[in-house]
Design a protein around this motif. Structure first.
Motif, PDB file in Angstrom:
ATOM      1  N   GLY A  88      -6.077 -10.772   2.508  1.00  0.00           N
ATOM      2  CA  GLY A  88      -6.698 -10.327   1.268  1.00  0.00           C
ATOM      3  C   GLY A  88      -7.937 -11.102   0.876  1.00  0.00           C
ATOM      4  N   GLY A  89      -8.272 -12.144   1.632  1.00  0.00           N
ATOM      5  CA  GLY A  89      -9.469 -12.922   1.341  1.00  0.00           C
ATOM      6  C   GLY A  89     -10.731 -12.224   1.794  1.00  0.00           C
ATOM      7  N   TYR A 112      -7.064   7.147  10.960  1.00  0.00           N
ATOM      8  CA  TYR A 112      -8.145   6.429  10.283  1.00  0.00           C
ATOM      9  C   TYR A 112      -7.825   4.948  10.118  1.00  0.00           C
ATOM     10  CZ  TYR A 112     -10.538  10.737   8.894  1.00  0.00           C
ATOM     11  OH  TYR A 112     -11.220  11.929   8.894  1.00  0.00           O
ATOM     12  N   ILE A 113      -8.887   4.140  10.156  1.00  0.00           N
ATOM     13  CA  ILE A 113      -8.804   2.766   9.692  1.00  0.00           C
ATOM     14  C   ILE A 113      -9.704   2.633   8.467  1.00  0.00           C
ATOM     15  CG2 ILE A 113      -8.309   1.811  11.974  1.00  0.00           C
ATOM     16  CD1 ILE A 113     -11.279   0.880  12.043  1.00  0.00           C
ATOM     17  N   LEU A 114      -9.425   1.624   7.640  1.00  0.00           N
ATOM     18  CA  LEU A 114     -10.175   1.429   6.408  1.00  0.00           C
ATOM     19  C   LEU A 114     -11.329   0.458   6.585  1.00  0.00           C
ATOM     20  CD1 LEU A 114      -7.599   1.043   3.477  1.00  0.00           C
ATOM     21  CD2 LEU A 114      -9.418   2.737   3.650  1.00  0.00           C
ATOM     22  N   SER A 115     -12.419   0.724   5.882  1.00  0.00           N
ATOM     23  CA  SER A 115     -13.480  -0.252   5.725  1.00  0.00           C
ATOM     24  C   SER A 115     -14.093  -0.046   4.346  1.00  0.00           C
ATOM     25  CB  SER A 115     -14.550  -0.129   6.814  1.00  0.00           C
ATOM     26  OG  SER A 115     -15.435  -1.241   6.769  1.00  0.00           O
ATOM     27  N   SER A 116     -14.980  -0.962   3.956  1.00  0.00           N
ATOM     28  CA  SER A 116     -15.536  -0.923   2.606  1.00  0.00           C
ATOM     29  C   SER A 116     -17.047  -1.008   2.633  1.00  0.00           C
ATOM     30  CB  SER A 116     -14.983  -2.083   1.774  1.00  0.00           C
ATOM     31  OG  SER A 116     -15.606  -2.123   0.501  1.00  0.00           O
ATOM     32  N   ALA A 117     -17.676  -0.414   1.616  1.00  0.00           N
ATOM     33  CA  ALA A 117     -19.127  -0.555   1.436  1.00  0.00           C
ATOM     34  C   ALA A 117     -19.452  -1.428   0.231  1.00  0.00           C
ATOM     35  CB  ALA A 117     -19.774   0.822   1.274  1.00  0.00           C
ATOM     36  N   LEU A 132     -12.538   5.321   7.491  1.00  0.00           N
ATOM     37  CA  LEU A 132     -12.628   5.773   6.105  1.00  0.00           C
ATOM     38  C   LEU A 132     -13.247   4.649   5.280  1.00  0.00           C
ATOM     39  CD1 LEU A 132     -12.018   7.700   3.734  1.00  0.00           C
ATOM     40  CD2 LEU A 132      -9.785   6.564   3.537  1.00  0.00           C
ATOM     41  N   ILE A 133     -14.426   4.910   4.718  1.00  0.00           N
ATOM     42  CA  ILE A 133     -15.067   3.963   3.811  1.00  0.00           C
ATOM     43  C   ILE A 133     -14.520   4.222   2.414  1.00  0.00           C
ATOM     44  CG2 ILE A 133     -17.240   3.123   2.859  1.00  0.00           C
ATOM     45  CD1 ILE A 133     -17.147   2.693   5.791  1.00  0.00           C
ATOM     46  N   LEU A 134     -13.912   3.216   1.841  1.00  0.00           N
ATOM     47  CA  LEU A 134     -13.335   3.341   0.507  1.00  0.00           C
ATOM     48  C   LEU A 134     -14.064   2.365  -0.408  1.00  0.00           C
ATOM     49  CD1 LEU A 134     -11.038   5.081  -0.563  1.00  0.00           C
ATOM     50  CD2 LEU A 134      -9.509   3.119  -0.305  1.00  0.00           C
ATOM     51  N   THR A 135     -14.647   2.885  -1.482  1.00  0.00           N
ATOM     52  CA  THR A 135     -15.538   2.071  -2.310  1.00  0.00           C
ATOM     53  C   THR A 135     -15.317   2.324  -3.789  1.00  0.00           C
ATOM     54  OG1 THR A 135     -17.252   1.934  -0.611  1.00  0.00           O
ATOM     55  CG2 THR A 135     -17.962   1.655  -2.867  1.00  0.00           C
ATOM     56  N   ALA A 136     -15.245   1.239  -4.548  1.00  0.00           N
ATOM     57  CA  ALA A 136     -15.290   1.314  -6.007  1.00  0.00           C
ATOM     58  C   ALA A 136     -16.718   0.999  -6.441  1.00  0.00           C
ATOM     59  CB  ALA A 136     -14.316   0.316  -6.623  1.00  0.00           C
ATOM     60  N   THR A 137     -17.188   1.687  -7.467  1.00  0.00           N
ATOM     61  CA  THR A 137     -18.573   1.465  -7.899  1.00  0.00           C
ATOM     62  C   THR A 137     -18.674   1.374  -9.404  1.00  0.00           C
ATOM     63  OG1 THR A 137     -20.845   2.293  -7.732  1.00  0.00           O
ATOM     64  CG2 THR A 137     -19.107   3.951  -7.980  1.00  0.00           C
ATOM     65  N   SER A 138     -19.579   0.507  -9.850  1.00  0.00           N
ATOM     66  CA  SER A 138     -19.918   0.444 -11.273  1.00  0.00           C
ATOM     67  C   SER A 138     -21.184   1.247 -11.543  1.00  0.00           C
ATOM     68  CB  SER A 138     -20.110  -1.009 -11.716  1.00  0.00           C
ATOM     69  OG  SER A 138     -21.082  -1.652 -10.923  1.00  0.00           O
ATOM     70  N   GLY A 139     -21.632   2.003 -10.539  1.00  0.00           N
ATOM     71  CA  GLY A 139     -22.764   2.902 -10.767  1.00  0.00           C
ATOM     72  C   GLY A 139     -23.687   3.076  -9.589  1.00  0.00           C
ATOM     73  N   LYS A 187      -8.722  -2.534  -3.900  1.00  0.00           N
ATOM     74  CA  LYS A 187      -8.247  -3.734  -3.203  1.00  0.00           C
ATOM     75  C   LYS A 187      -6.764  -3.627  -2.871  1.00  0.00           C
ATOM     76  CE  LYS A 187     -11.446  -7.358  -4.705  1.00  0.00           C
ATOM     77  NZ  LYS A 187     -11.544  -8.644  -5.442  1.00  0.00           N
ATOM     78  N   ALA A 188      -5.981  -3.047  -3.782  1.00  0.00           N
ATOM     79  CA  ALA A 188      -4.551  -2.884  -3.545  1.00  0.00           C
ATOM     80  C   ALA A 188      -4.307  -1.974  -2.344  1.00  0.00           C
ATOM     81  CB  ALA A 188      -3.869  -2.324  -4.788  1.00  0.00           C
ATOM     82  N   ILE A 189      -5.108  -0.941  -2.206  1.00  0.00           N
ATOM     83  CA  ILE A 189      -4.985  -0.050  -1.046  1.00  0.00           C
ATOM     84  C   ILE A 189      -5.303  -0.811   0.236  1.00  0.00           C
ATOM     85  CG2 ILE A 189      -5.981   1.984   0.087  1.00  0.00           C
ATOM     86  CD1 ILE A 189      -6.357   3.173  -2.752  1.00  0.00           C
ATOM     87  N   PHE A 190      -6.367  -1.610   0.207  1.00  0.00           N
ATOM     88  CA  PHE A 190      -6.747  -2.396   1.382  1.00  0.00           C
ATOM     89  C   PHE A 190      -5.641  -3.381   1.774  1.00  0.00           C
ATOM     90  CE2 PHE A 190     -11.064  -0.900   0.940  1.00  0.00           C
ATOM     91  CZ  PHE A 190     -11.591  -1.027   2.214  1.00  0.00           C
ATOM     92  N   ASN A 191      -4.956  -3.929   0.789  1.00  0.00           N
ATOM     93  CA  ASN A 191      -3.955  -4.959   1.055  1.00  0.00           C
ATOM     94  C   ASN A 191      -2.551  -4.406   1.284  1.00  0.00           C
ATOM     95  OD1 ASN A 191      -5.779  -7.128   0.835  1.00  0.00           O
ATOM     96  ND2 ASN A 191      -5.616  -7.136  -1.400  1.00  0.00           N
ATOM     97  N   SER A 192      -2.405  -3.088   1.260  1.00  0.00           N
ATOM     98  CA  SER A 192      -1.082  -2.468   1.394  1.00  0.00           C
ATOM     99  C   SER A 192      -0.796  -2.053   2.839  1.00  0.00           C
ATOM    100  CB  SER A 192      -0.993  -1.234   0.489  1.00  0.00           C
ATOM    101  OG  SER A 192       0.137  -0.461   0.807  1.00  0.00           O
TER     102      SER A 192
END
Length: 495
Positions: A27-28, A220-225, A136-143, A203-208
């Protein structure tokens, strides 16, 4: 170059794997095992380089398994999509005060500086690591990250991208940019809550392990932008070097002289990239961390306590409306003496209790480079107005926060003659109503009327990508609670 986790453990990976994975197994966040140095003769050589050449040179220091010629070609292709000959121009607005414009990319925000390049880094990373699954790119955004990531990855082979944003936590233009996005491999979902809710759930999805297993079944494997991914962070280091080199080559400063940067900061990635540049040898004296009313970082830098038990404010600088600044973890790792166990403990304290503290020694190490300030809503308006009246320069609300902090610094340190570079993170037309109000005092409800009137007031060129949004159909309108996000993910990869 090897990469390790901020939360300790024995995991070591090459840069390609760090980019593909996004997060470490525990998770780091991935950090370089050591900081590569840029020697004095290399700085001299970079003076005559183009921006893409500078980018390839810096990135190669971290990503030594990537082919040098291919990396340069990817940088040239990425930055050819920017308006004008220089992707990151410097504008002088006063003696010793400069603005670094990072909003000339396809989506008019600084996230383009990295996210036009990340698709290459990720796809090449999969190739280097021998990964055959789809990503699969999974991203949270503030805008801003959301649109830049969607634009960067749209229609990419073997990749799907899904963006979550706070339903009432982005500007109208930011929302339109995302919800009208074209591309056969993209999806956008609004979340009930704020950015921290989105980021925590991602983050919870990434760490699950359960989520990972469910996605593997779908191939699929996960990655982030997000900037939690080192592939997002690394290209941001480049523009700090480039800004300094431009000051030297234009005769504004001498090679080796120190300068300051003032950076509008939410998730702490942009200013952390400047810190990484300093660790590589760039002559940075101080980094001024600028916040809006969600001034948790200002308080942390002043007191050494990170306390998220506070009110959350929706402001006119929504990309900074954040209370959990993920990239601060990387800085804490460095000032703690790279104590991964300690960082893991603090991140658990933050998760459970929303608060943790650093030692006086760590706080002193941070204060050697960092200080913080913030601007309330009225101060942002006044700063944007004053700069426009005094210089004719128009800035967005996030940059307004940074300029207020820079002005405050010089007010308190009247004899300071160190050059200051204020980092401009978005085109003013991304927030037309708020900037129009600051510049003219006029209010309009419609974003496109705001663009028209802001253009009449400032004569700034309107980016075609923003002007054209008015006629684009809205493709994405789903709104879900945070606990339903993974259901949306599974539905998306099952299409």
């Amino acid at each position: 170059m090897q990469f390790v986790s901020t939360r300790g453990g024995k995991q070591k990976v090459k840069g390609a794997e760090a980019i593909v994975k996004g997060l470490a197994d525990n998770g780091g966040l991935f950090v370089p095992e050591k900081f590569p140095a840029v020697a004095a003769e290399e700085m001299q050589a970079m003076l005559s380089m183009s921006y893409p050449e500078r980018a390839a040179f810096i990135l190669k220091k971290y990503l030594d398994e990537y082919d040098e010629k291919q990396l340069l070609a990817a940088c040239e292709e990425a930055y050819s999509r920017f308006e004008g000959p220089d992707p990151a121009p410097l504008v002088k607005i006063d003696d010793g005060v400069y603005i670094l414009e990072l909003f000339h990319g396809p989506t008019c925000a600084f996230k383009d500086m990295a996210l036009t390049l990340l698709p290459y880094l990720l796809k090449k990373g999969c190739e280097i690591c021998g990964i055959k699954q789809k990503v699969l790119i999974l991203t949270a955004t503030s805008g801003d990250t959301g649109k830049a990531a969607l634009e960067g990855f749209k229609d990419a082979d073997g990749i799907k991208i899904m963006v979550f944003y706070p339903n009432d936590g982005v500007s109208k233009m930011q929302k339109l940019q995302m919800c009208t996005q074209d591309g056969s491999n993209v999806n956008v979902v609004a979340v009930k809550g704020n950015f921290d809710d989105c980021q925590t759930a991602v983050k919870a999805i990434f760490n699950s392990p359960e989520c990972a297993a469910a996605l593997r079944e779908k191939g699929y494997i996960l990655s982030s932008a997000n900037s939690i991914n080192f592939g997002r962070l690394a290209p941001q280091i480049v523009y700090y070097f480039s800004a300094y080199l431009d000051l030297v080559s234009s005769g504004q400063t001498e090679m080796g002289a120190q300068i300051d940067f003032c950076v509008p900061t939410g998730n702490f990635g942009n200013i952390l990239a400047a810190y990484y540049a300093k660790r590589m040898g760039l002559p940075i004296r101080r980094l001024h961390c600028a916040s809006n009313m969600n001034n948790i970082l200002t308080d942390f830098l002043a007191k050494g306590e990170y306390d998220a038990r506070r009110d959350f404010y929706k402001t006119t600088s929504p990309s900074m409306d954040i209370l959990i600044s993920s990239n601060l973890e990387r800085l804490l790792f460095e000032v703690s003496g790279r104590d991964g166990a300690l960082i893991a403990k603090r991140m658990e304290e933050l998760k459970k209790n929303k608060v943790y503290s650093v030692t006086p020694e760590e706080r002193a190490r941070i204060a050697e480079t960092f200080d913080g300030g913030w601007a309330n809503e009225d101060e942002v308006v006044e700063t944007v107005y004053d700069v426009f009246c005094d210089t004719g320069y128009t800035m967005d609300t996030h940059t307004g926060c940074a300029m207020k902090v820079a002005v405050d610094w010089f007010e308190k340190n009247k004899k300071d003659t160190t050059d200051m570079v204020v980092v401009a993170t978005a085109n003013p037309y991304k927030f037309p109503q708020d900037v129009l109000y600051a510049v003219t005092g006029n209010d309009v409800r419609d974003s496109f009327k705001g663009i028209k009137r802001l253009h009449a007031a400032t004569a700034m060129k309107v980016p075609a990508s923003l002007a054209g949004l008015k006629d684009m159909p809205v493709r994405f309108s789903a709104v879900v609670s945070a606990d339903k996000m993974f259901g949306e993910v599974l539905a998306f990869v099952s299409e």
